[in-house]
Design a protein around this motif. Sequence first.
Motif, PDB file in Angstrom:
ATOM      1  N   ARG A 198      48.675  84.455  35.082  1.00 24.08           N
ATOM      2  CA  ARG A 198      49.840  84.007  35.838  1.00 24.08           C
ATOM      3  C   ARG A 198      50.368  85.112  36.745  1.00 24.08           C
ATOM      4  O   ARG A 198      50.844  84.858  37.836  1.00 24.08           O
ATOM      5  CB  ARG A 198      50.935  83.539  34.874  1.00 24.08           C
ATOM      6  CG  ARG A 198      50.763  82.064  34.522  1.00 24.08           C
ATOM      7  CD  ARG A 198      51.961  81.572  33.776  1.00 24.08           C
ATOM      8  NE  ARG A 198      52.096  82.285  32.511  1.00 24.08           N
ATOM      9  CZ  ARG A 198      53.171  82.207  31.741  1.00 24.08           C
ATOM     10  NH1 ARG A 198      54.202  81.496  32.123  1.00 24.08           N
ATOM     11  NH2 ARG A 198      53.222  82.844  30.600  1.00 24.08           N
ATOM     12  N   ILE A 199      50.277  86.342  36.244  1.00 22.36           N
ATOM     13  CA  ILE A 199      50.726  87.467  37.067  1.00 22.36           C
ATOM     14  C   ILE A 199      49.847  87.571  38.310  1.00 22.36           C
ATOM     15  O   ILE A 199      50.331  87.696  39.437  1.00 22.36           O
ATOM     16  CB  ILE A 199      50.685  88.793  36.265  1.00 22.36           C
ATOM     17  CG1 ILE A 199      51.674  88.723  35.100  1.00 22.36           C
ATOM     18  CG2 ILE A 199      50.969  89.985  37.163  1.00 22.36           C
ATOM     19  CD1 ILE A 199      51.735  89.984  34.258  1.00 22.36           C
ATOM     20  N   LYS A 201      50.605  84.716  40.666  1.00 26.16           N
ATOM     21  CA  LYS A 201      51.872  84.914  41.370  1.00 26.16           C
ATOM     22  C   LYS A 201      51.715  85.980  42.460  1.00 26.16           C
ATOM     23  O   LYS A 201      52.184  85.802  43.583  1.00 26.16           O
ATOM     24  CB  LYS A 201      52.955  85.335  40.364  1.00 26.16           C
ATOM     25  CG  LYS A 201      54.319  85.537  40.969  1.00 26.16           C
ATOM     26  CD  LYS A 201      55.004  84.220  41.238  1.00 26.16           C
ATOM     27  CE  LYS A 201      56.248  84.425  42.072  1.00 26.16           C
ATOM     28  NZ  LYS A 201      56.858  83.173  42.490  1.00 26.16           N
ATOM     29  N   THR A 222      52.138  85.252  46.347  1.00 23.70           N
ATOM     30  CA  THR A 222      53.203  85.966  47.068  1.00 23.70           C
ATOM     31  C   THR A 222      52.615  86.633  48.302  1.00 23.70           C
ATOM     32  O   THR A 222      53.220  86.652  49.361  1.00 23.70           O
ATOM     33  CB  THR A 222      53.852  87.035  46.167  1.00 23.70           C
ATOM     34  OG1 THR A 222      54.302  86.407  44.976  1.00 23.70           O
ATOM     35  CG2 THR A 222      55.030  87.695  46.864  1.00 23.70           C
ATOM     36  N   CYS A 282      59.201  95.499  48.815  1.00 20.31           N
ATOM     37  CA  CYS A 282      57.901  95.253  49.444  1.00 20.31           C
ATOM     38  C   CYS A 282      57.986  95.013  50.953  1.00 20.31           C
ATOM     39  O   CYS A 282      57.014  95.181  51.658  1.00 20.31           O
ATOM     40  CB  CYS A 282      57.211  94.098  48.738  1.00 20.31           C
ATOM     41  SG  CYS A 282      58.148  92.566  48.797  1.00 20.31           S
ATOM     42  N   PHE A 285      57.019  97.643  33.888  1.00 23.13           N
ATOM     43  CA  PHE A 285      56.459  96.349  34.273  1.00 23.13           C
ATOM     44  C   PHE A 285      56.731  96.193  35.770  1.00 23.13           C
ATOM     45  O   PHE A 285      57.652  95.505  36.193  1.00 23.13           O
ATOM     46  CB  PHE A 285      57.135  95.244  33.448  1.00 23.13           C
ATOM     47  CG  PHE A 285      56.498  93.896  33.565  1.00 23.13           C
ATOM     48  CD1 PHE A 285      55.231  93.720  34.097  1.00 23.13           C
ATOM     49  CD2 PHE A 285      57.182  92.767  33.106  1.00 23.13           C
ATOM     50  CE1 PHE A 285      54.659  92.456  34.187  1.00 23.13           C
ATOM     51  CE2 PHE A 285      56.614  91.499  33.174  1.00 23.13           C
ATOM     52  CZ  PHE A 285      55.359  91.345  33.730  1.00 23.13           C
ATOM     53  N   PHE A 344      55.255  94.816  38.243  1.00 24.59           N
ATOM     54  CA  PHE A 344      55.094  93.524  38.913  1.00 24.59           C
ATOM     55  C   PHE A 344      56.426  92.791  39.037  1.00 24.59           C
ATOM     56  O   PHE A 344      56.804  92.308  40.097  1.00 24.59           O
ATOM     57  CB  PHE A 344      54.081  92.677  38.109  1.00 24.59           C
ATOM     58  CG  PHE A 344      54.142  91.213  38.398  1.00 24.59           C
ATOM     59  CD1 PHE A 344      53.498  90.685  39.512  1.00 24.59           C
ATOM     60  CD2 PHE A 344      54.840  90.344  37.564  1.00 24.59           C
ATOM     61  CE1 PHE A 344      53.562  89.327  39.791  1.00 24.59           C
ATOM     62  CE2 PHE A 344      54.902  88.987  37.833  1.00 24.59           C
ATOM     63  CZ  PHE A 344      54.265  88.482  38.950  1.00 24.59           C
ATOM     64  N   GLN A 349      58.626  91.764  42.401  1.00 27.02           N
ATOM     65  CA  GLN A 349      58.970  90.370  42.701  1.00 27.02           C
ATOM     66  C   GLN A 349      60.488  90.201  42.829  1.00 27.02           C
ATOM     67  O   GLN A 349      60.984  89.534  43.733  1.00 27.02           O
ATOM     68  CB  GLN A 349      58.447  89.450  41.587  1.00 27.02           C
ATOM     69  CG  GLN A 349      56.934  89.349  41.529  1.00 27.02           C
ATOM     70  CD  GLN A 349      56.348  88.527  42.679  1.00 27.02           C
ATOM     71  OE1 GLN A 349      57.037  87.746  43.318  1.00 27.02           O
ATOM     72  NE2 GLN A 349      55.061  88.717  42.938  1.00 27.02           N
ATOM     73  N   GLU A 370      61.991  80.058  41.658  1.00 30.68           N
ATOM     74  CA  GLU A 370      61.114  81.236  41.548  1.00 30.68           C
ATOM     75  C   GLU A 370      61.502  82.119  40.370  1.00 30.68           C
ATOM     76  O   GLU A 370      60.648  82.643  39.670  1.00 30.68           O
ATOM     77  CB  GLU A 370      61.183  82.057  42.843  1.00 30.68           C
ATOM     78  CG  GLU A 370      60.139  81.616  43.839  1.00 30.68           C
ATOM     79  CD  GLU A 370      59.630  82.771  44.672  1.00 30.68           C
ATOM     80  OE1 GLU A 370      58.929  83.635  44.139  1.00 30.68           O
ATOM     81  OE2 GLU A 370      59.949  82.794  45.876  1.00 30.68           O
ATOM     82  N   SER A 407      60.151  80.713  37.202  1.00 35.94           N
ATOM     83  CA  SER A 407      58.718  80.927  36.991  1.00 35.94           C
ATOM     84  C   SER A 407      58.455  82.379  36.596  1.00 35.94           C
ATOM     85  O   SER A 407      57.613  82.657  35.743  1.00 35.94           O
ATOM     86  CB  SER A 407      57.907  80.496  38.215  1.00 35.94           C
ATOM     87  OG  SER A 407      57.960  81.494  39.200  1.00 35.94           O
ATOM     88  N   LEU A 408      59.218  83.295  37.187  1.00 34.10           N
ATOM     89  CA  LEU A 408      59.047  84.704  36.813  1.00 34.10           C
ATOM     90  C   LEU A 408      59.544  84.939  35.392  1.00 34.10           C
ATOM     91  O   LEU A 408      58.998  85.751  34.647  1.00 34.10           O
ATOM     92  CB  LEU A 408      59.818  85.606  37.788  1.00 34.10           C
ATOM     93  CG  LEU A 408      59.221  85.724  39.182  1.00 34.10           C
ATOM     94  CD1 LEU A 408      60.207  86.364  40.141  1.00 34.10           C
ATOM     95  CD2 LEU A 408      57.933  86.537  39.140  1.00 34.10           C
ATOM     96  N   SER A 421      59.260  82.983  32.883  1.00 35.48           N
ATOM     97  CA  SER A 421      58.270  82.634  31.870  1.00 35.48           C
ATOM     98  C   SER A 421      57.221  83.735  31.762  1.00 35.48           C
ATOM     99  O   SER A 421      56.708  84.013  30.684  1.00 35.48           O
ATOM    100  CB  SER A 421      57.649  81.265  32.179  1.00 35.48           C
ATOM    101  OG  SER A 421      56.866  81.365  33.338  1.00 35.48           O
ATOM    102  N   ILE A 422      56.922  84.386  32.887  1.00 33.59           N
ATOM    103  CA  ILE A 422      55.973  85.513  32.824  1.00 33.59           C
ATOM    104  C   ILE A 422      56.588  86.663  32.026  1.00 33.59           C
ATOM    105  O   ILE A 422      55.941  87.262  31.167  1.00 33.59           O
ATOM    106  CB  ILE A 422      55.595  85.985  34.253  1.00 33.59           C
ATOM    107  CG1 ILE A 422      54.827  84.879  34.972  1.00 33.59           C
ATOM    108  CG2 ILE A 422      54.791  87.277  34.196  1.00 33.59           C
ATOM    109  CD1 ILE A 422      54.474  85.186  36.412  1.00 33.59           C
ATOM    110  N   ASP A 430      56.676  85.881  28.263  1.00 32.58           N
ATOM    111  CA  ASP A 430      55.370  85.882  27.594  1.00 32.58           C
ATOM    112  C   ASP A 430      54.695  87.245  27.615  1.00 32.58           C
ATOM    113  O   ASP A 430      53.575  87.386  27.142  1.00 32.58           O
ATOM    114  CB  ASP A 430      54.442  84.861  28.267  1.00 32.58           C
ATOM    115  CG  ASP A 430      54.883  83.443  27.972  1.00 32.58           C
ATOM    116  OD1 ASP A 430      55.721  83.278  27.060  1.00 32.58           O
ATOM    117  OD2 ASP A 430      54.411  82.519  28.656  1.00 32.58           O
ATOM    118  N   HIS A 431      55.353  88.221  28.214  1.00 34.48           N
ATOM    119  CA  HIS A 431      54.716  89.535  28.340  1.00 34.48           C
ATOM    120  C   HIS A 431      55.024  90.357  27.092  1.00 34.48           C
ATOM    121  O   HIS A 431      56.130  90.872  26.926  1.00 34.48           O
ATOM    122  CB  HIS A 431      55.250  90.227  29.594  1.00 34.48           C
ATOM    123  CG  HIS A 431      54.447  91.429  30.005  1.00 34.48           C
ATOM    124  ND1 HIS A 431      54.624  92.657  29.426  1.00 34.48           N
ATOM    125  CD2 HIS A 431      53.457  91.572  30.906  1.00 34.48           C
ATOM    126  CE1 HIS A 431      53.776  93.514  29.975  1.00 34.48           C
ATOM    127  NE2 HIS A 431      53.059  92.877  30.876  1.00 34.48           N
TER     128      HIS A 431
END
Lengths: 170, 527
Positions: free
Chosen positions: A3-4, A7, A11, A67, B287, B289, B293, B345, B348-349, B351-352, B355-356
């Motif tokens: 999923r990462i 995404k 993106t 970013c 983390f 990522f 985001q 959005e 959805s992030l 849930s990531i 689950d991490h």
Amino acid sequence: MLRILKKALFTGVKSEVLAEAGEQIETVGPELEAAIKKRFRGSLAIRAVDAGSCNGCELEIHATNNCYYDIERYGIHFTASPRFADMLLVTGPVTRNMETALIMTYEAMPKPSLVVAMGDCAANCGVFGKNNYAIAGAVADIIPVDVVIHGCPPEPTDIIRGILTAISRT
Amino acid sequence: MTVNTWFAEKMGNHGIHSTYLEDHHPAHMPCLEIRLIDWSSAAQLARQLDMRFTALWAAEGGKHDEHLRYAYMVFAHPKHRHVMLRAALRENEPAVSSISEHFIAAMRMERVIQEMFAIEVSGIPDPRPWLKHEHWPADAHPLCGDFAADTVMPRCPGEYPFIKAEGSGVYEIPVGPVHAGIIEPGHFRFLAVGEHILNLEQRLGYTHKGIEKRLQGQQAEQAIHLASRASGDMTVAFGWAFARAVEAAAGVVIPARASALRAILCERERMANHIGDIGAICNDASFAFMHAQMQRLREDMARLHKQLFGHRLLMDLIKPGGVSVDLNAEQNLLLRQQTSALAIEVESLRSIYADHSGMQERVIGSGPVSLEEAISIGMTGYAGRASGIYVDERVEEAYPPYDRLNVRIPEGRDGDVATRVWVRFEEIAESARLIETLLGDLPDDDLCSAWQAPDAGVSGLACIESWRGEIVCWVRFGNQGRIDRCTLHDPSEVNWLGLELAVRHVPLPDFPLNNKSFNCSYSGNDL
């Protein structure tokens, strides 16, 4: 993990291709990179010091790392120690309670060093005013300043442009 | 509006006589004058009645009683709302008894009135100066009338006595005021054994900018720019709190469209800060990522703010009497679309994030603050809600436009980093829902009521739920509509204590994670 990756893939690359960004950052980016390559061997280390800001400026410095602006791609990074910093990026009016800490941070830097005073408060104490018992002065009243970036707070592109101006002068 | 007499009656039952002050507004948040001798027992009674402490400050007298000094304290009850108590201090040797034994959060504010007004606080457990650093002259008391705002203070020798620990294996780690990241300045003194924190002592005041002194003498229209920079990341909430306090004093009722727009701005501010902070918390657990985001989403918000309102952080959009910005149909749609897209959005992030396992390993169980501890200090905002204190001014005070909205409060229990993050995720979704509701039904009237400052001596109180928690603002007017005394209380003043409690026994490397999960304001605390 999937999923990462998904995404990240969807993106896509958000860093603005500078030629397309249209605004000030367009011309600033490549120039900045060239100046850093030439003068700082590809790497400019900045120590950010909040000398008493309202923290609005800090939010915008953080934004230069997101970013879209991705300031690191030009070789600029923020460092934890003044000992290996080329530039001091100072925000806020210098409060009396931060005066000593600011001077000590400046003195800990290897010379020659650059100082950028960022934001209206750093420039002229802003809304907090010079005639104030709690304020020691604008940044230039305390340590030598190379470049001033105005704004309350300055936007990320202005910050990047201010950094470029400072290194172009060396 | 009817006068709220609940607490006055309760005090009466306990033999504490009080007088209702006519020149304070609003009437449902009354200001009651009590005798100095009853000061501590009134606080004790508030404690017994399960009220929470929200602020304590001092002021010199107004138009008719310039020679006097007063101490003020504010308590709030979930049903019976706020009550302000004030007591006149003796003229020659102003002193007041400490209420710290009933409400420990009052202590730092007592330390402030001690140094700013030369008021002796008797029985205060920790009498050390707070905002006044060791190099200030001993006789400098900046909020006293005879201290000129532009006084240039000489630098004096002095030392601040930190808490020490003795015993083998205990060591001290001094951190700051200049921290390793791009953050505000403050000093942390850790006492550690091995990897674990034994005690954290905070030393703040580095960003003290003399805001309360500088507000004096300004017109409200001008002062709001300063008040909304008490803490830049809460600029909307501070602007609103100040505006609401002066409007209460002046009896100005703002148009429904203005209050809806204020709430939209305030909820956007809440979303932006929660989003940015969740990213930063994940970054502190490496983390990256999630950090990337979340910062992207935050930047999207800032850019739309610039486009619609002309300022990325929403500064200076609120003014006494209303707001200075409007939304047309097209802009309304843009804002709605972005807000709902952001909420999706973020989910959805989320849930990531959830689950991490590496991330969860770091946050679950780290830095817990129990409900008892949270109540004992009166923790506020999302930090309080994570520990089980479900206080929210948007629900309790229900100031417009929240009176016509049904704000849902996330109810956390565990009080650890994971719960604080969970509360913030919930609040992002809730703010998005509120914004969409408000934008869908934006009242069609003016943006601003005419602003007219009240007579000298009139004061107003306001409490606004910022993204950090409850802001308390009290303003008293002087001659020609100038502000005579204004005090601002950032929720961080209380929540900083929560951080101290949270990090006991936490491994040092988890401190940044905990610090970020509270994200208290230095500037708002130091003023």
